[in-house]
Design a protein around this motif. Structure first.
Motif, PDB file in Angstrom:
ATOM      1  N   ALA A 115       0.830  -1.205   0.000  1.00 42.04           N
ATOM      2  CA  ALA A 115       0.000   0.000   0.000  1.00 42.04           C
ATOM      3  C   ALA A 115       0.863   1.253   0.000  1.00 42.04           C
ATOM      4  O   ALA A 115       0.581   2.215  -0.724  1.00 42.04           O
ATOM      5  CB  ALA A 115      -0.935  -0.011   1.208  1.00 42.04           C
ATOM      6  N   ASP A 174      -1.078   4.372  -1.596  1.00 40.68           N
ATOM      7  CA  ASP A 174      -2.447   4.216  -1.105  1.00 40.68           C
ATOM      8  C   ASP A 174      -2.453   4.366   0.417  1.00 40.68           C
ATOM      9  O   ASP A 174      -2.430   3.389   1.162  1.00 40.68           O
ATOM     10  CB  ASP A 174      -2.990   2.852  -1.522  1.00 40.68           C
ATOM     11  N   THR A 231      -5.403   2.621   2.499  1.00 36.49           N
ATOM     12  CA  THR A 231      -5.227   1.189   2.754  1.00 36.49           C
ATOM     13  C   THR A 231      -4.127   0.953   3.773  1.00 36.49           C
ATOM     14  O   THR A 231      -4.275   0.111   4.667  1.00 36.49           O
ATOM     15  CB  THR A 231      -4.913   0.437   1.447  1.00 36.49           C
TER      16      THR A 231
END
Length: 67
Positions: A27, A32, A35
């Protein structure tokens, strides 16, 4: 190649711990953050230890195959 000076044995890791550590790493690499934060929330305060254990495991298992 420098000698390995680590003397403490690696702690056994549960498959879920390994999966969580790699999910966090993936992640973060993908950028991200949502996440990555969710993985941290699920794993709790032990994520730092998990990441260190996974890194040590990767180092020790890959050093055997280094040319």
């Amino acid at each position: 190649m420098p000698e390995n000076t680590v003397t403490a044995p690696l702690a056994p890791m549960a498959p879920d711990d390994i999966a969580s550590a790699f999910a966090y790493i993936r992640a973060m690499q993908a950028g991200d953050i949502d996440t990555a934060c969710a993985v941290i929330e699920d794993t709790g305060m032990e994520m730092r230890r998990l990441l260190l254990d996974v890194a040590a495991l990767a180092l020790f298992t890959s050093s055997d195959s280094v040319c």
